[in-house]
Write a protein that holds these residues in place. Sequence first.
Motif, short mmCIF file in Angstrom:
data_model
loop_
_atom_site.label_atom_id
_atom_site.label_comp_id
_atom_site.label_asym_id
_atom_site.label_seq_id
_atom_site.Cartn_x
_atom_site.Cartn_y
_atom_site.Cartn_z
N LEU A 32 21.68 32.53 57.27
CA LEU A 32 22.65 31.73 58.03
C LEU A 32 21.96 31.17 59.27
O LEU A 32 21.37 31.91 60.05
CB LEU A 32 23.86 32.57 58.41
CG LEU A 32 24.62 33.14 57.21
CD1 LEU A 32 25.65 34.15 57.66
CD2 LEU A 32 25.25 32.02 56.41
N ASN A 33 22.04 29.87 59.46
CA ASN A 33 21.32 29.23 60.55
C ASN A 33 22.20 28.84 61.72
O ASN A 33 21.69 28.30 62.71
CB ASN A 33 20.58 27.99 60.03
CG ASN A 33 19.49 28.38 59.08
OD1 ASN A 33 18.76 29.32 59.31
ND2 ASN A 33 19.38 27.66 57.98
N GLY A 34 23.51 29.08 61.65
CA GLY A 34 24.39 28.75 62.76
C GLY A 34 24.03 29.50 64.02
O GLY A 34 23.68 28.90 65.04
N PRO A 35 24.07 30.83 64.01
CA PRO A 35 23.70 31.58 65.20
C PRO A 35 22.21 31.41 65.48
O PRO A 35 21.40 31.49 64.57
CB PRO A 35 24.02 33.04 64.85
CG PRO A 35 24.73 33.02 63.56
CD PRO A 35 24.50 31.69 62.92
N LYS A 36 21.87 31.17 66.73
CA LYS A 36 20.48 30.94 67.12
C LYS A 36 20.00 32.04 68.06
O LYS A 36 20.78 32.62 68.80
CB LYS A 36 20.34 29.61 67.87
CG LYS A 36 20.85 28.40 67.14
CD LYS A 36 19.91 27.97 66.05
CE LYS A 36 20.25 26.62 65.49
NZ LYS A 36 21.07 26.67 64.31
N TYR A 37 18.70 32.28 68.04
CA TYR A 37 18.10 33.19 69.03
C TYR A 37 17.85 32.37 70.29
O TYR A 37 17.12 31.38 70.26
CB TYR A 37 16.79 33.78 68.51
CG TYR A 37 16.18 34.74 69.51
CD1 TYR A 37 16.52 36.09 69.45
CD2 TYR A 37 15.33 34.30 70.51
CE1 TYR A 37 16.00 36.98 70.38
CE2 TYR A 37 14.80 35.18 71.43
CZ TYR A 37 15.14 36.51 71.37
OH TYR A 37 14.62 37.39 72.28
N GLY A 38 18.49 32.77 71.37
CA GLY A 38 18.29 32.08 72.64
C GLY A 38 17.56 32.98 73.61
O GLY A 38 16.35 32.94 73.73
N CYS A 39 18.32 33.84 74.27
CA CYS A 39 17.73 34.69 75.31
C CYS A 39 17.44 36.10 74.81
O CYS A 39 16.62 36.80 75.39
CB CYS A 39 18.69 34.76 76.50
SG CYS A 39 20.25 35.59 76.11
#
Length: 154
Positions: A32-39
């Motif tokens: 699933l690519n909706g949630p992204k790694y940010g901080c």
Amino acid sequence: MSTRITVNGESRMVDAAPDTPLLYVLRNDLGLNGPKYGCGLGQCGACAAIIGGNLVRTCSMPLRDVENDHVTTLEGLGSVENPHTLQKAFIAEQAAQCGYCTSGIIMAAKVLLDRNRNPDDEDIKNALADHLCRCGTHNRVVRAVRRAAVELAR
């Protein structure tokens, strides 16, 4: 260790350690690519998903904490063929520039609209205040959420 979780209405078995961040399972194991790694600290909102009607930061939530819950990601809201009202509104208002934060913002807006079908601009801004966006589309985002609220009220 295998864990059964329900994501976007589908029960899935994942082979990951219980302390694995849910974000890693969603992206790496379930594709699933909706949630992204940010901080990676639960502060930016790029990894947000909905669990039990609440917005959660999946980068700081261990897999063991969602074993009996239902997880909804952006992919669970709508599809290319049948986008959710919020997704349509974000497209219509051109509310995404780079798009990295958009998934988390849409998920936060979904929680807001589930709880308040007629939010004013202040409600919208408060609901999205914890989501970092560096592109400067804030006014378009507010218009998109307002547009979706009007559409959902019809």
